[in-house]
Design an enzyme around this catalytic site. Structure first.
Site, PDB file in Angstrom:
ATOM      1  CB  CYS A 197     127.423  53.614 -44.248  1.00 19.10           C
ATOM      2  SG  CYS A 197     128.305  55.138 -44.585  1.00 19.10           S
ATOM      3  CG  HIS A 231     124.984  54.908 -49.581  1.00 18.21           C
ATOM      4  ND1 HIS A 231     124.399  54.235 -48.543  1.00 18.21           N
ATOM      5  CD2 HIS A 231     126.188  55.341 -49.118  1.00 18.21           C
ATOM      6  CE1 HIS A 231     125.218  54.257 -47.485  1.00 18.21           C
ATOM      7  NE2 HIS A 231     126.310  54.925 -47.821  1.00 18.21           N
ATOM      8  CD  GLU A 232     129.238  56.166 -51.298  1.00 15.59           C
ATOM      9  OE1 GLU A 232     129.717  57.111 -50.640  1.00 15.59           O
ATOM     10  OE2 GLU A 232     129.107  55.024 -50.817  1.00 15.59           O
ATOM     11  CG  HIS A 269     128.015  59.804 -47.660  1.00 15.66           C
ATOM     12  ND1 HIS A 269     128.033  59.829 -46.285  1.00 15.66           N
ATOM     13  CD2 HIS A 269     128.002  58.492 -48.008  1.00 15.66           C
ATOM     14  CE1 HIS A 269     128.030  58.592 -45.817  1.00 15.66           C
ATOM     15  NE2 HIS A 269     128.007  57.762 -46.840  1.00 15.66           N
TER      16      HIS A 269
END
Length: 147
Positions: free
Chosen positions: A88, A130-131, A134
């Site tokens: 990341c 993954h994003e 966030h």
């Protein structure tokens, strides 16, 4: 366009839930362009708005096939499992094995305000998920399979 400062692990903004984007205007388009420039400069494959200090439901990914912009994304479906190393831009130099679905179906708006759906597998599915994490204040280290 301008490079944005990437927030690093420990910055409280990375742990906050993001708000929906209410309108796509010139400021948002500038943010998207800045995020793309910042991501490419850092050799990343994805970047979410909170990583540049903006608590909006927006992220970008580019695994080598051209950039994709996700505004107010929704995860519609996932399937399968894959374990691979993740890193990341907010945790430079750190990688950990993370189990994620191998397939994802998502819906979002693009930078023109057009709704789209995408089905992705393997690396693209991993990057999208993954994003997306966030936007909910979750980091990959929260999902590591390493004990």
């Amino acid at each position: 366009m301008a490079l944005r400062n990437i927030r690093k692990y420990g910055d409280s903004v990375l742990r906050k839930k993001c708000r929906e984007v209410e309108k796509i205007d010139e400021r948002l388009v500038t943010l998207i362009k800045d995020m793309l420039e910042t991501m490419y400069d850092a050799d990343g494959v994805g970047l979410a708005a909170p990583q540049v200090g903006i608590l909006k439901r927006l992220f970008i990914v580019d695994i080598g096939d051209g950039p994709l912009v996700f505004i107010n994304p929704e995860i519609l479906d996932t399937d399968g499992k894959q374990v691979d190393e993740e890193g990341c831009l907010s945790l430079p130099g750190k990688t950990e094995p993370v189990m994620r679905p191998n397939y994802v179906k998502a819906r979002a708006l693009n930078e023109k305000g057009e709704e789209f759906e995408i089905e992705a597998e393997e690396l693209l599915a991993r990057a999208i998920l993954h994003e997306y994490d966030h936007l909910n204040g979750t980091l990959f280290i929260d999902r590591t399979t390493k004990k």
